[in-house]
Design a protein around this motif. Structure first.
Motif, PDB file in Angstrom:
ATOM      1  N   HIS A  32      29.541 -21.573  10.479  1.00  0.00           N
ATOM      2  CA  HIS A  32      29.757 -22.209  11.472  1.00  0.00           C
ATOM      3  C   HIS A  32      28.726 -23.648  11.820  1.00  0.00           C
ATOM      4  CE1 HIS A  32      30.169 -23.369  15.837  1.00  0.00           C
ATOM      5  NE2 HIS A  32      31.473 -23.279  15.426  1.00  0.00           N
ATOM      6  N   CYS A  51      36.571 -29.866   9.451  1.00  0.00           N
ATOM      7  CA  CYS A  51      37.272 -29.600  10.581  1.00  0.00           C
ATOM      8  C   CYS A  51      38.357 -28.519  10.491  1.00  0.00           C
ATOM      9  CB  CYS A  51      38.095 -30.945  10.914  1.00  0.00           C
ATOM     10  SG  CYS A  51      39.177 -31.473   9.604  1.00  0.00           S
ATOM     11  N   TRP A  52      38.616 -28.346   9.087  1.00  0.00           N
ATOM     12  CA  TRP A  52      39.461 -26.982   8.816  1.00  0.00           C
ATOM     13  C   TRP A  52      38.482 -25.658   8.880  1.00  0.00           C
ATOM     14  CZ3 TRP A  52      44.156 -28.566   8.941  1.00  0.00           C
ATOM     15  CH2 TRP A  52      44.408 -29.872   8.729  1.00  0.00           C
ATOM     16  N   GLU A  54      35.475 -25.258  10.725  1.00  0.00           N
ATOM     17  CA  GLU A  54      34.771 -24.936  12.093  1.00  0.00           C
ATOM     18  C   GLU A  54      35.636 -24.089  13.170  1.00  0.00           C
ATOM     19  OE1 GLU A  54      33.244 -25.271  16.003  1.00  0.00           O
ATOM     20  OE2 GLU A  54      34.934 -26.396  15.184  1.00  0.00           O
ATOM     21  N   PRO A  55      36.937 -24.529  13.390  1.00  0.00           N
ATOM     22  CA  PRO A  55      37.587 -23.806  14.366  1.00  0.00           C
ATOM     23  C   PRO A  55      37.626 -22.322  13.711  1.00  0.00           C
ATOM     24  CG  PRO A  55      38.812 -25.840  13.967  1.00  0.00           C
ATOM     25  CD  PRO A  55      37.754 -25.640  12.929  1.00  0.00           C
ATOM     26  N   ARG A  56      38.243 -22.031  12.539  1.00  0.00           N
ATOM     27  CA  ARG A  56      38.475 -20.853  12.110  1.00  0.00           C
ATOM     28  C   ARG A  56      37.310 -20.029  12.317  1.00  0.00           C
ATOM     29  NH1 ARG A  56      41.780 -23.616   7.977  1.00  0.00           N
ATOM     30  NH2 ARG A  56      43.954 -23.143   8.616  1.00  0.00           N
ATOM     31  N   ALA A  58      34.636 -20.312  14.044  1.00  0.00           N
ATOM     32  CA  ALA A  58      34.261 -20.194  15.491  1.00  0.00           C
ATOM     33  C   ALA A  58      34.908 -19.103  16.191  1.00  0.00           C
ATOM     34  CB  ALA A  58      34.642 -21.418  16.520  1.00  0.00           C
ATOM     35  N   TRP A  59      36.537 -19.138  15.844  1.00  0.00           N
ATOM     36  CA  TRP A  59      37.120 -17.809  16.379  1.00  0.00           C
ATOM     37  C   TRP A  59      36.825 -16.411  15.633  1.00  0.00           C
ATOM     38  CZ3 TRP A  59      42.059 -21.463  15.183  1.00  0.00           C
ATOM     39  CH2 TRP A  59      41.810 -22.527  16.195  1.00  0.00           C
ATOM     40  N   ASP A  62      33.997 -15.317  17.710  1.00  0.00           N
ATOM     41  CA  ASP A  62      34.320 -14.707  18.889  1.00  0.00           C
ATOM     42  C   ASP A  62      34.937 -13.248  18.747  1.00  0.00           C
ATOM     43  OD1 ASP A  62      33.529 -16.859  20.381  1.00  0.00           O
ATOM     44  OD2 ASP A  62      35.409 -17.845  20.804  1.00  0.00           O
ATOM     45  N   GLN A 116      40.583  -9.866   9.827  1.00  0.00           N
ATOM     46  CA  GLN A 116      40.672 -11.078  10.295  1.00  0.00           C
ATOM     47  C   GLN A 116      39.912 -11.963   9.985  1.00  0.00           C
ATOM     48  OE1 GLN A 116      43.793 -11.612  12.013  1.00  0.00           O
ATOM     49  NE2 GLN A 116      43.442 -13.842  12.635  1.00  0.00           N
ATOM     50  N   ARG A 120      40.749 -15.541   7.745  1.00  0.00           N
ATOM     51  CA  ARG A 120      40.407 -16.884   8.202  1.00  0.00           C
ATOM     52  C   ARG A 120      39.351 -17.630   7.327  1.00  0.00           C
ATOM     53  NH1 ARG A 120      39.996 -15.168  14.411  1.00  0.00           N
ATOM     54  NH2 ARG A 120      42.166 -16.132  15.188  1.00  0.00           N
ATOM     55  N   ALA A 123      41.476 -18.939   4.150  1.00  0.00           N
ATOM     56  CA  ALA A 123      42.436 -20.085   4.519  1.00  0.00           C
ATOM     57  C   ALA A 123      41.220 -21.413   4.666  1.00  0.00           C
ATOM     58  CB  ALA A 123      42.922 -19.669   5.703  1.00  0.00           C
ATOM     59  N   ASP A 127      41.531 -24.720   2.434  1.00  0.00           N
ATOM     60  CA  ASP A 127      41.705 -25.873   3.072  1.00  0.00           C
ATOM     61  C   ASP A 127      40.306 -26.990   2.979  1.00  0.00           C
ATOM     62  OD1 ASP A 127      44.220 -25.150   3.893  1.00  0.00           O
ATOM     63  OD2 ASP A 127      43.479 -24.617   5.721  1.00  0.00           O
TER      64      ASP A 127
ATOM     65  N   ARG B 282      38.497 -29.285  19.155  1.00  0.00           N
ATOM     66  CA  ARG B 282      38.835 -28.935  17.559  1.00  0.00           C
ATOM     67  C   ARG B 282      40.295 -29.473  17.267  1.00  0.00           C
ATOM     68  NH1 ARG B 282      36.597 -23.345  19.095  1.00  0.00           N
ATOM     69  NH2 ARG B 282      34.378 -23.576  18.423  1.00  0.00           N
ATOM     70  N   ARG B 330      44.380 -21.083  22.834  1.00  0.00           N
ATOM     71  CA  ARG B 330      43.814 -20.685  21.488  1.00  0.00           C
ATOM     72  C   ARG B 330      44.959 -20.455  20.573  1.00  0.00           C
ATOM     73  NH1 ARG B 330      38.516 -17.427  20.531  1.00  0.00           N
ATOM     74  NH2 ARG B 330      37.765 -19.777  21.297  1.00  0.00           N
ATOM     75  N   ARG B 341      47.716 -27.831   8.059  1.00  0.00           N
ATOM     76  CA  ARG B 341      46.958 -27.554   6.724  1.00  0.00           C
ATOM     77  C   ARG B 341      47.930 -28.198   5.754  1.00  0.00           C
ATOM     78  NH1 ARG B 341      47.088 -21.448   5.199  1.00  0.00           N
ATOM     79  NH2 ARG B 341      45.498 -22.077   3.649  1.00  0.00           N
TER      80      ARG B 341
END
Lengths: 133, 432
Positions: A32, A51-52, A54-56, A58-59, A62, A116, A120, A123, A127, B282, B330, B341
């Protein structure tokens, strides 16, 4: 520093953690940091494929934290910006490998979060490697 | 003269509008009964059955609002934090009221299957009173369905997208709206009188509308215990608009509008957590990347979106919060990333083109999200946690030889006199 040495140095710092979920969180934290730094560095063109990622990731962080993972962040050695793509992909590989490792002491929530995380990360890696830049 | 139904033309009625509609039709039935006798025995029997159906529908509404599991727990008297003591007068009156609602239908067979099942309307002449009660029953059933879209049928828990005014409300406050409808149909008079006038035998009237009917008392007791309904609940509508999942472009459009609506809701409350704002940022970053790499003709839009979201992302990056993310936003953002994607539409170039066009067309919606996120980020009370550093956070400054000097003479008083002008023609001004 060579990328292989760089990865080994981080691996040595992470391998001391007892649980697979802790190690997966640490690798995800590094991924991250690299992805976010890449995104924020690329100010004007918006062509960074991070950008493909960082979100995944970060989740994933979490989810692992929600599952009860509690561990400290890793001090990240400096990496040459030119080596960012290779470093990020290698870190994602380590994340997939670590999160996919079975841990008898993991709770059900942590096992789900690790599964999970693998999904992620796979993927995100695909990407990141195939997205046009 | 009774006016036309004021809310029948509303395309997406709210819960309050539906219950108002039910009350309007129940009032209409009451006024018809007070003004004129019924035309025939059949009309009287239909009116009695329709009233019983309305009351049964209200009982079903109370079941849906409270939840079957919760209601069963209340009846079994377990005392937990979520199920208060059933001997509490409020709970006791509520359960007695629900039981009293179903009593009339137990006395006679229901006609609900003839009138509303599968939208097959009864074409027989049932009389205006029965028609009015039937319309009220339909409105109550619609409101029951509306509430059911916010509750998980298996667990009875509120769904993630349920507004907090419904998810966090006590069940008693929710059934007060139903009690307001029941109060209009609870009294056996003047219906019993009109049935007797229409030709029903006294024993038949006593069977269906007994003098010992306790529904009025139960309704008033319940209303007195629970007070007034929750005002925010009246604005609730169907849980969420359907999302077209077949076409990626249509799904993208629907989901980004859902994100925008959710952000508007956060704007109304004046607060959104950092994680939620980061999720929206994001989405903006991904859109700017797609426009930069796949739509060279949209460079103007891309540069504007990139500049906006970069500033928001940079502001949000060091912020940390213990507040969880909005699960609805989310979920939408995660699904939209999957849609966008390249691998998702790899096999269908036409679908990819439509998706890219949808992404370009929905940039105004994203701009609105950016404006809301910018405002909410500025008002956020979350923490900025600087990263740990091995070096001291501030550089130490050498102070030797740099001691501050203070002049020994006092400064001249203000206002200071100005110099006299050089030429004699100009007028000399003493002070300035």
């Amino acid at each position: 520093m060579d990328i292989a040495d760089w990865i080994d140095l981080i691996d040595a710092r992470i391998a001391r953690r007892p649980r697979a979920a802790d190690r997966a969180w640490a690798w995800a934290h590094i991924a991250h940091l690299i992805a976010l730094n890449d995104l924020l560095t690329d100010r004007s063109t918006a062509r960074s494929a991070a950008c493909w990622v960082e979100p995944r990731i970060a989740w994933t962080l979490d989810d692992l934290a929600s599952a009860g993972t509690r561990t400290d962040p890793v001090r990240l050695p400096l990496v040459d910006p030119a080596d960012t793509p290779e470093a990020l992909q290698r870190v994602l590989d380590r994340l997939i490998l670590t999160a996919g490792t079975s841990d008898a002491h993991a709770t059900a929530a942590q096992a789900d979060a690790c599964a999970q995380a693998v999904t992620r990360a796979v993927a995100a890696r695909l990407d990141y490697a195939t997205s046009p830049t | 003269m009774i006016a036309a139904d004021p809310v029948s033309a509303a395309p997406h009625p709210t819960y309050g509008e539906l219950m108002d509609r039910a009350r309007w039709h129940a009032t209409k039935a009451f006024l018809l009964l007070t003004r004129a006798p019924m035309a025939s025995e059949d009309h009287a029997r239909h009116a009695v059955r329709s009233r019983a159906d309305l009351l049964t529908g209200l009982a079903a509404h109370a079941h849906a609002v409270i939840g079957p599991a919760h209601l069963a727990a209340l009846r079994e008297h377990p005392v937990t934090r979520r199920t208060p003591d059933a001997v509490d007068p409020r709970v006791r009156h509520l359960l007695a009221w629900i039981d009293a609602l179903t009593e009339p239908s137990r006395r006679l067979p229901s006609t609900a299957h003839e009138t509303h099942d599968g939208d097959v309307r009864d074409t027989r002449d049932r009389g205006p009173v029965a028609e009015a009660y039937g319309a009220a029953t339909l409105a109550v059933a619609t409101a029951t369905d509306l509430v059911a879209t916010h509750h998980d049928g298996a667990t009875g828990a509120a769904r993630p997208w349920t507004p907090p005014q419904l998810a966090g409300s006590g069940y008693g406050l929710l059934v007060v709206e139903a009690a307001r409808v029941a109060a209009l149909a609870a009294a056996i008079e003047p219906l019993a009188l009109r049935c007797r006038e229409a030709g029903l035998t006294r024993s038949e009237v006593d069977l269906h509308l007994p003098l010992a009917d306790r529904l009025v008392d139960a309704t008033w007791s319940m209303a007195a215990e629970w007070g007034f309904p929750e005002p925010g609940i009246r604005d609730i509508t169907v849980a969420r608009p359907p999302i077209r999942t077949g076409d990626p472009a249509a799904e993208w459009t629907d989901r980004i509008r859902c994100v925008r609506d959710r952000m508007r809701a956060h704007q109304d409350t004046g607060h959104a957590g950092v994680r939620t704002l980061q999720d929206v940022a994001r989405l903006g970053t991904v859109v700017s990347h797609i426009l930069a790499t796949s739509r060279p003709d949209a460079s103007a839009q891309q540069s504007a979106i990139t500049a906006t979201w970069r500033s928001i992302s940079e502001y949000l990056a060091p912020l940390r919060s213990t507040e969880p993310a909005d699960r609805t936003i989310r979920g939408h953002v995660e699904r939209m990333l999957e849609l966008a994607r390249p691998a998702h539409t790899e096999d269908s170039p036409r679908a990819r083109d439509r998706l890219l066009r949808a992404i370009t067309d929905t940039t105004p919606v994203l701009d609105e999200c950016a404006a809301i996120a910018d405002r909410l980020a500025a008002s956020s009370a979350d923490l900025w946690i600087p990263a740990k550093s091995t070096r001291p956070y501030l550089r130490s400054i050498r102070t030797s030889g740099l001691a501050a000097r203070r002049p020994t003479e006092a400064p001249r008083a203000w206002p200071r006199p100005t110099r006299a002008p050089a030429s004699g023609t100009a007028r000399w001004v003493g002070l300035s």
